[in-house]
Design an enzyme around this catalytic site. Structure first.
Site, PDB file in Angstrom:
ATOM      1  N   ARG A  39      -9.329  -1.958   3.116  1.00  0.00           N
ATOM      2  CA  ARG A  39      -9.403  -2.402   4.629  1.00  0.00           C
ATOM      3  C   ARG A  39     -10.686  -2.615   5.144  1.00  0.00           C
ATOM      4  NH1 ARG A  39      -4.450   1.875   6.752  1.00  0.00           N
ATOM      5  NH2 ARG A  39      -2.877   0.639   5.898  1.00  0.00           N
ATOM      6  N   TYR A  70      -2.794  -8.895   4.650  1.00  0.00           N
ATOM      7  CA  TYR A  70      -2.767  -7.698   3.553  1.00  0.00           C
ATOM      8  C   TYR A  70      -3.485  -6.585   3.910  1.00  0.00           C
ATOM      9  CZ  TYR A  70      -6.965 -10.264   1.478  1.00  0.00           C
ATOM     10  OH  TYR A  70      -8.101 -10.771   1.151  1.00  0.00           O
ATOM     11  N   GLU A  71      -3.173  -5.271   3.081  1.00  0.00           N
ATOM     12  CA  GLU A  71      -3.845  -3.970   3.742  1.00  0.00           C
ATOM     13  C   GLU A  71      -3.228  -3.727   5.060  1.00  0.00           C
ATOM     14  OE1 GLU A  71      -4.634  -2.881   1.161  1.00  0.00           O
ATOM     15  OE2 GLU A  71      -5.347  -4.793  -0.002  1.00  0.00           O
ATOM     16  N   GLY A  72      -1.993  -4.040   5.411  1.00  0.00           N
ATOM     17  CA  GLY A  72      -1.411  -3.874   6.630  1.00  0.00           C
ATOM     18  C   GLY A  72      -1.854  -4.877   7.557  1.00  0.00           C
ATOM     19  N   GLN A 130      -2.197  -2.078  11.885  1.00  0.00           N
ATOM     20  CA  GLN A 130      -3.265  -1.566  12.085  1.00  0.00           C
ATOM     21  C   GLN A 130      -3.443  -1.146  13.343  1.00  0.00           C
ATOM     22  OE1 GLN A 130      -5.642  -0.987   9.859  1.00  0.00           O
ATOM     23  NE2 GLN A 130      -4.197  -2.079   8.187  1.00  0.00           N
TER      24      GLN A 130
END
Length: 600
Positions: free
Chosen positions: A296, A440-442, A447
């Site tokens: 992130r 991506y990565e949330g 978030q």
């Protein structure tokens, strides 16, 4: 094609004049070697590698993309050769312990390297970037035997790493995952299942690829409480690291994507693949968060990179493109029209990208100091404190900077007009590559929920309160003695407003749980604009002080002050709109019946 010049002067300003990395490094064991001369030399070499090796491959890599053939992935021309130079230069293990083959420098030194690499060629940079996450996870959660076998090879760069979480039926809701891990008599596990969206899952760079995989053991609890983490190598090895035979893991296909074409995004099939548990059983998600938080922060760098690259390429075009006359009078009388940089709206777009790039750099580099403290902490208490503070900042950095990076990329296309839509200029590639960063990565929404739900409400406002105190402390101190008191006054005012709207939102949520979800995006964006305001106020104070001292670098510091004025006048006021939305009626979002969504 796009061009890239490493912003070394601004990086030096941030680490030396704004954040005083030298003083910070004196407080951590690995900082002894990170002298100013060492930092300068490493930054210069990383800049050279980024400019001369990676940047020329950015557009050609996008054009060619990765090729898949029966499980074998070939990367674009020049990518593999660039990685060989990377390994020979010892770049991969720059910020990892000497005992595992690294150079033992602070984590924050690796961040500088990551920014330069990522801005020059994000697709290429994802390959060593994913390895960093695997390295950090192994370092924190692996046994000594696992570190000696896998971490040493990853530090060398002769092996690379991936993160295997997502499955086709579930994205961020990992509690639904079905990948299985059956224990074997020798202590290993047989891993079965399929993972999708695996960046750098297969390629031709390295001798081996170490997959860090989430899976369930037999009888594990349902949901996220029953997930374990495993090391699954592409090739099995002997105890000394010698490669023996192919493991039961294969790339089933690669995705055809909007952007980042030079990086292979893979479907990975695990067919009775041999794996080894990493960390404790059923605590895999906690261990994976080490990897996810690394990713992130890395994705936040992509937001910064998009703003930086967009600005660097839109500015020369605005200076050299002549169209219409300036409203305030002729600026280029020798030409049939004036350069478009004289038009206010073009300047607005350029200054937006500049403010987001330089403000984002300060935000990320300051957060990197928490990474140093977390890794170098003498006690678990200190380590947890640093990890928690970094954890509070992570969703703001990841979501806000990727959203603003995408805006900067869009603005750069707009500066070019119709030419921005044409592939040869490279502006549309910046936008396409940046678009994934908000996903991506949330996603941004995930978030936002993590920030307000876990980091504020469930934390009982402790981290939130500590962050507010930092803003107030700076604001009130410089309101009295600062050189740019107006910025401090605004910082205090916006922080007070943040507190007031947050309390109101949480109070409403006690009666309607959807109030938090409906307000979360606006809460996050307000948090981002306020956080960046803090760093722009800091930068303005430093720049004003340097000018008062009679610095010879007058243009640089005056540009800082002018950009700070733009930020406070034109960008920070956006937060007021987010505040209004944050506490508007939840019904405006949730009241419409589902059948009316289809009514036209």
């Amino acid at each position: 094609m796009t061009v890239y010049k490493a912003p070394v002067r601004d990086i030096n300003f941030v680490i030396n004049e704004l954040l005083d990395f030298n003083a910070h490094y004196q407080t951590i064991p690995s900082g002894a070697e990170a002298t100013p001369d060492m930092i300068e030399a490493i930054t210069a070499e990383a800049a050279k590698f980024a400019e001369e090796v990676l940047a020329p491959l950015n557009q050609s890599g996008d054009d060619q993309g990765c090729q898949w053939d029966d499980g074998v992935v070939t990367t674009p021309d020049g990518f593999k050769e660039a990685y060989k130079l990377w390994v020979e230069g010892g770049w991969q293990g720059l910020s990892h312990p000497v005992e595992y083959g690294g150079q033992g420098l602070p984590m924050s030194m690796g961040l500088i390297k990551s920014e330069l690499v990522g801005t020059a060629n994000w697709s290429w940079g994802m390959y060593p970037g994913l390895s960093l996450g695997a390295m950090n996870t192994l370092y924190v959660h692996g046994t000594e035997e696992q570190k000696q076998l896998y971490l040493t090879k990853l530090c060398e760069g002769t092996w690379t790493g991936t993160m295997c979480l997502t499955e086709a039926h579930c994205g961020s809701d990992l509690g639904q995952m079905r990948c299985k891990a059956e224990p074997q008599d020798d202590g290993s596990y047989k891993i079965d299942g399929t993972k999708i969206f695996i960046s750098a899952g297969e390629h031709d760079f390295a001798d081996n690829i170490i997959h860090i995989v989430l899976a369930r053991t037999p009888g594990a609890p349902e949901g996220t409480k029953g997930i374990s983490l495993f090391i699954v190598p592409k090739f099995n090895t002997s105890e000394d690291g010698t490669i023996t035979d192919r493991n039961g893991v294969k790339c089933g296909s690669i995705e055809h994507k909007m952007g980042i074409h030079g990086n292979a995004t893979c479907v990975m099939n695990f067919d009775s693949a041999t794996g080894y548990m990493l960390g404790k059983e059923n605590e895999g998600l906690n261990a994976m968060f080490t990897f996810m938080n690394t990713a992130r922060i890395g994705t936040a760098i992509q937001g910064l990179a998009a703003s930086e690259l967009a600005y660097q390429n839109a500015l020369p075009y605005a200076l050299d493109r002549y169209s219409m006359r300036s409203l305030s009078g002729v600026k280029n009388p020798e030409k049939a029209a004036d350069a478009i940089i004289h038009h206010p709206d073009v300047r607005r777009m350029l200054l937006t990208a500049k403010a987001f790039a330089e403000g984002g750099r300060a935000m990320i580099y300051d957060a990197a100091k928490y990474s140093d403290r977390m890794v170098q902490a003498d006690s678990q208490e200190d380590r947890d404190a640093a990890e928690n503070e970094l954890g509070f900042l992570t969703p703001i950095l990841k979501a806000f900077l990727t959203e603003t990076g995408l805006e900067s990329a869009s603005n750069a296309m707009q500066v070019f007009g119709g030419h921005g839509y044409i592939k040869e200029h490279g502006m549309e590639q910046i936008y396409r590559d940046a678009r994934i960063a908000t996903l991506y990565e949330g996603t941004t929404g995930i978030q936002a929920m993590d920030l307000i739900g876990r980091k504020v409400v469930l934390d009982s406002f402790k981290l939130y309160g500590g962050f507010c105190k930092k803003l107030y402390k700076f604001g009130f101190k410089n309101l009295i003695s600062g050189k740019r008191r107006g910025y401090s006054a605004k910082l205090i005012g916006y922080t007070l407003s943040w507190n007031w709207h947050t309390v109101k939102m949480v109070a409403r949520a006690s009666k309607n749980r959807d109030a938090v979800g409906a307000a979360s995006y606006d809460f996050l964006m307000y948090s981002g604009y306020l956080s960046m305001a803090y760093y722009w106020a800091m930068m303005a104070e430093v720049a004003a002080a340097k000018l008062a001292e009679g610095s010879s670098d007058k243009d640089f510091y005056e540009a800082k002050l002018e950009t700070a004025e733009f930020y406070f006048s034109r960008l920070l006021p956006r937060a007021k709109g987010h505040a209004a939305c944050m506490n508007s009626s939840t019904d405006s979002v949730m009241a419409m019946p589902l059948d009316r969504f289809t009514t036209r």
